[in-house]
Motif scaffolding. Structure first.
Motif, PDB file in Angstrom:
ATOM      1  N   PRO A 139       0.835  -1.202   0.000  1.00 48.26           N
ATOM      2  CA  PRO A 139       0.000   0.000   0.000  1.00 48.26           C
ATOM      3  C   PRO A 139       0.872   1.256   0.000  1.00 48.26           C
ATOM      4  O   PRO A 139       1.972   1.264   0.557  1.00 48.26           O
ATOM      5  N   ASP A 141       0.779   3.969   1.596  1.00 52.47           N
ATOM      6  CA  ASP A 141       1.162   4.530   2.887  1.00 52.47           C
ATOM      7  C   ASP A 141       2.142   3.646   3.648  1.00 52.47           C
ATOM      8  O   ASP A 141       2.574   3.994   4.747  1.00 52.47           O
ATOM      9  N   ASN A 194      -4.541  -1.789  13.249  1.00 50.85           N
ATOM     10  CA  ASN A 194      -5.494  -1.008  12.452  1.00 50.85           C
ATOM     11  C   ASN A 194      -6.117  -1.832  11.333  1.00 50.85           C
ATOM     12  O   ASN A 194      -6.542  -1.284  10.322  1.00 50.85           O
ATOM     13  N   ASP A 196      -8.921  -3.320  10.986  1.00 50.14           N
ATOM     14  CA  ASP A 196     -10.300  -3.008  10.631  1.00 50.14           C
ATOM     15  C   ASP A 196     -10.369  -1.791   9.722  1.00 50.14           C
ATOM     16  O   ASP A 196     -11.155  -1.764   8.764  1.00 50.14           O
ATOM     17  N   ALA A 197      -9.539  -0.795  10.024  1.00 49.21           N
ATOM     18  CA  ALA A 197      -9.516   0.407   9.190  1.00 49.21           C
ATOM     19  C   ALA A 197      -8.952   0.089   7.814  1.00 49.21           C
ATOM     20  O   ALA A 197      -9.442   0.598   6.796  1.00 49.21           O
ATOM     21  N   ILE A 198      -7.931  -0.769   7.770  1.00 47.16           N
ATOM     22  CA  ILE A 198      -7.361  -1.175   6.475  1.00 47.16           C
ATOM     23  C   ILE A 198      -8.404  -1.932   5.674  1.00 47.16           C
ATOM     24  O   ILE A 198      -8.607  -1.690   4.478  1.00 47.16           O
ATOM     25  N   ALA A 200     -11.574  -1.739   5.863  1.00 48.56           N
ATOM     26  CA  ALA A 200     -12.669  -0.860   5.444  1.00 48.56           C
ATOM     27  C   ALA A 200     -12.347  -0.135   4.148  1.00 48.56           C
ATOM     28  O   ALA A 200     -13.258   0.255   3.404  1.00 48.56           O
ATOM     29  N   GLY A 201     -11.048   0.043   3.856  1.00 52.87           N
ATOM     30  CA  GLY A 201     -10.649   0.723   2.636  1.00 52.87           C
ATOM     31  C   GLY A 201     -10.490  -0.198   1.442  1.00 52.87           C
ATOM     32  O   GLY A 201     -10.182   0.257   0.339  1.00 52.87           O
ATOM     33  N   ALA A 202     -10.701  -1.485   1.647  1.00 49.84           N
ATOM     34  CA  ALA A 202     -10.548  -2.459   0.562  1.00 49.84           C
ATOM     35  C   ALA A 202     -11.897  -2.730  -0.091  1.00 49.84           C
ATOM     36  O   ALA A 202     -12.925  -2.766   0.594  1.00 49.84           O
ATOM     37  N   ARG A 205     -13.582  -5.421   1.616  1.00 51.90           N
ATOM     38  CA  ARG A 205     -13.785  -5.134   3.042  1.00 51.90           C
ATOM     39  C   ARG A 205     -13.117  -6.131   3.971  1.00 51.90           C
ATOM     40  O   ARG A 205     -13.615  -6.458   5.038  1.00 51.90           O
ATOM     41  N   LEU A 239      -6.909  -3.834  -2.764  1.00 52.74           N
ATOM     42  CA  LEU A 239      -6.485  -2.806  -1.806  1.00 52.74           C
ATOM     43  C   LEU A 239      -5.277  -2.022  -2.291  1.00 52.74           C
ATOM     44  O   LEU A 239      -5.182  -0.815  -2.065  1.00 52.74           O
TER      45      LEU A 239
END
Length: 240
Positions: A139, A141, A194, A196-198, A200-202, A205, A239
């Motif tokens: 990714p 980031d 993190n 869950d946050a990762i 959520a951006g896929a 999901r 992702l």
């Protein structure tokens, strides 16, 4: 898809993605050489779960160890049909702060190891065989802190395409899979915290599971992958 009668070497197969690949190829009927570096007991568990398998220890960055790995496969099973270069280590940190010895080790295992195994594969793998390398999808980031790891894995993609040209005339395909964030113990602690946050951006999901990667490797290893070569296939749920 049946791999009955074929022999696969899977490096770094005692845990994580490597274990899932070894077990999947075994389920599909292959004889499996379960390679490990330090986790002898875990490797033995993997081999036992497969049935027709042996374990071979060694450091993939050591040319002598890699030669012994291929010799063991030929001695036990008579040849090598499938090679999965999965062994790797993850060392993070910004480039200015990474110690030279840490950088050298990442390159030695993640890139030199694939190079050495590729040379042995070129000598020993049967015609119409399969070489599958595990690269990485990073990714955006994560690049800041995975520069050394990413550089080695990018090199794996180049080696993959180059070897595909050399082995193609023998009907041998050479490909790479590039997992995105995957739920193994190599997942960085901050990513694990993190997740869950990762996820959520896929698009799907969720983050990847080792079995997701193993399924793509199994496709490439089988007859249905016969006309796919020189490619890097992202296995990241959209992702990366």
């Amino acid at each position: 898809m049946s791999l009955s009668g074929r022999t696969a070497i899977v490096t770094g197969a005692s845990r994580g993605i490597g274990r899932a690949i070894a077990e999947r190829l075994g389920q599909d009927g292959a004889n499996v050489v379960v390679h490990y570096h330090v986790n002898k007991e875990l490797a033995a568990e993997v081999a036992q779960s497969i049935g027709t398998a042996i374990t071979v220890g060694g450091d993939v960055s050591d040319a002598a160890d890699v030669r012994l790995l291929y010799e063991a496969a030929r001695a036990e099973f008579g040849g090598v049909d499938i090679v999965v270069n999965n062994a790797g280590i993850g060392i993070g940190g910004p480039i200015p702060a990474i110690p030279e010895e840490a950088f050298d080790r990442v390159i030695a295992v993640n890139l030199r190891g694939v190079f050495l195994s590729s040379q042995e594969a070129a000598k020993h793998i049967t015609d119409n065989g399969r070489v599958i390398n595990v690269a990485a999808g990073l990714p955006r980031d994560a690049i800041e802190f995975l520069g050394a790891y990413g550089a080695a894995k990018a090199g794996v993609q180049v080696l993959t395409r180059s070897l595909a040209h050399h082995l193609g005339p023998r009907g041998i395909t050479v490909n790479a899979v590039a997992p995105g964030p995957t739920d193994t113990d190599m997942l960085p602690p901050d990513a694990r915290e993190n997740r869950d946050a990762i996820a959520a951006g896929a698009p799907l999901r969720r983050i990847g599971e080792p079995a997701d990667v193993a399924a793509v490797v199994a496709f490439l290893a089988g007859d249905d992958g016969r006309f796919v070569t020189g490619q890097t296939i992202a296995v990241d749920g959209g992702l990366v």
